[in-house]
Design a protein around this motif. Structure first.
Motif, short mmCIF file in Angstrom:
data_model
loop_
_atom_site.label_atom_id
_atom_site.label_comp_id
_atom_site.label_asym_id
_atom_site.label_seq_id
_atom_site.Cartn_x
_atom_site.Cartn_y
_atom_site.Cartn_z
N ARG A 130 0.91 -1.02 0.35
CA ARG A 130 -0.44 0.50 -0.39
C ARG A 130 1.53 1.16 -0.09
NH1 ARG A 130 -3.27 -3.03 4.03
NH2 ARG A 130 -2.01 -1.56 5.21
N GLU A 131 1.94 1.36 0.55
CA GLU A 131 2.89 1.96 0.25
C GLU A 131 3.52 2.64 -0.30
OE1 GLU A 131 5.37 1.70 4.25
OE2 GLU A 131 3.75 1.73 5.14
N SER A 132 3.84 4.00 -1.11
CA SER A 132 4.51 4.46 -1.94
C SER A 132 5.48 3.64 -2.49
CB SER A 132 4.47 5.69 -2.52
OG SER A 132 4.90 6.37 -1.46
N LEU A 133 6.92 4.08 -1.80
CA LEU A 133 7.81 3.39 -1.54
C LEU A 133 8.40 1.84 -2.21
CD1 LEU A 133 9.86 5.02 1.77
CD2 LEU A 133 10.16 5.49 -0.59
N THR A 134 7.05 1.39 -1.46
CA THR A 134 8.02 -0.25 -1.31
C THR A 134 6.43 -0.80 -2.16
OG1 THR A 134 6.20 -0.26 0.79
CG2 THR A 134 8.50 -0.81 0.92
N ARG A 135 5.52 0.40 -3.00
CA ARG A 135 4.54 -0.72 -3.44
C ARG A 135 5.50 -1.83 -4.62
NH1 ARG A 135 1.44 3.47 -4.25
NH2 ARG A 135 2.59 4.23 -5.79
N ASP A 136 6.49 -1.28 -5.43
CA ASP A 136 6.80 -1.86 -6.68
C ASP A 136 8.13 -3.39 -6.62
OD1 ASP A 136 5.05 -1.04 -8.32
OD2 ASP A 136 6.27 0.95 -8.85
N VAL A 137 8.51 -3.42 -5.00
CA VAL A 137 9.45 -3.45 -4.54
C VAL A 137 9.13 -5.20 -4.56
CG1 VAL A 137 11.14 -4.29 -2.77
CG2 VAL A 137 10.54 -1.65 -2.94
#
Length: 229
Positions: A70-77
């Motif tokens: 849900r968090e923008s920093l880790t959404r694509d990790v």
């Protein structure tokens, strides 16, 4: 530059064992014993991949995976779940929480590194994909973002790959095994039920825009993406 991999596990011995394997594979390991330490590590430097234990003190690995998605920093990790739970329902539960793959304990360093390379490769391939539009849906390949009209769509990395494949191959029916080969890769050992899980998640992602009907089930054959809702 070495890829940074965050190990989130409350057992120091396991973290050290995994870190040793990662250094052998030319990765840079980072450590966290719980969800709070994981967030602190991520705030210092966003990792290229997260190895996440299912059982954590306080917040479970599943809950943390959902939060990270849900968090923008880790959404694509990319996230790989480390778990002693080998039952199918448990693995499906992990996939539904947003993880990209899972490794069942006990595992060998060779297997772990192979899974990491496969997930990293899929993630890298995403960055090389171009832009495509069908109907109200648009993928901006350079920005790695999806839009429904002018509105951004929050989407996980596996659903992004699945949607991109569908949108670049519309109006054609693909079986589960074909989707596994094209989206996950033929050298990755993933059950066909995994496809169903991510199809459901992709439809749920598109539902707020009223576009979930573009992902269609063809009974007895597989799935098709069509601009005709």
């Amino acid at each position: 530059m070495q890829k940074r991999i965050l190990i989130v596990d409350d057992e120091p011995a396991i973290r050290e064992m995994v870190a040793f394997a990662l250094r052998k594979g030319d990765y840079e390991p980072a450590h966290a014993g719980d969800a709070r330490q994981a967030h602190e590590s991520i705030s210092e430097k966003v990792p290229d991949l997260i190895l996440l234990d299912w059982m954590l003190p306080g917040t479970s690995g599943l809950d943390l995976a959902r939060r990270l998605r849900r968090e923008s920093l880790t959404r694509d990790v990319p996230i790989i779940m480390l778990t002693a739970r080998g039952e199918e329902d448990d693995r499906v539960g992990g996939l539904e929480a947003g993880v990209d793959d899972y490794v069942v304990k006990p595992f060998s360093a060779r297997e772990l590194l192979a899974r990491i390379r496969a997930v990293m490769r899929r993630s890298r391939d995403d960055d090389e994909d171009g832009s495509v539009s069908i109907g109200a849906l648009r993928i901006d390949g350079a920005a790695h973002r999806v839009f429904a009209g002018d509105d951004p769509v929050q989407i996980g990395p596996t659903e992004y790959r699945l949607l991109h494949f569908f949108m670049t191959h519309p109006e054609r029916v693909y079986s589960r095994s074909q989707l596994l080969d094209h989206v996950w890769g033929g050298n990755v050992y993933v059950e066909e039920r995994t496809v169903d899980v991510h199809i459901r998640r992709l439809r749920k992602t598109l539902e707020p825009a009223g576009l979930e009907g573009m992902v269609q089930t063809v009974r007895g054959a597989g799935y098709r993406f069509s601009a005709s809702l």
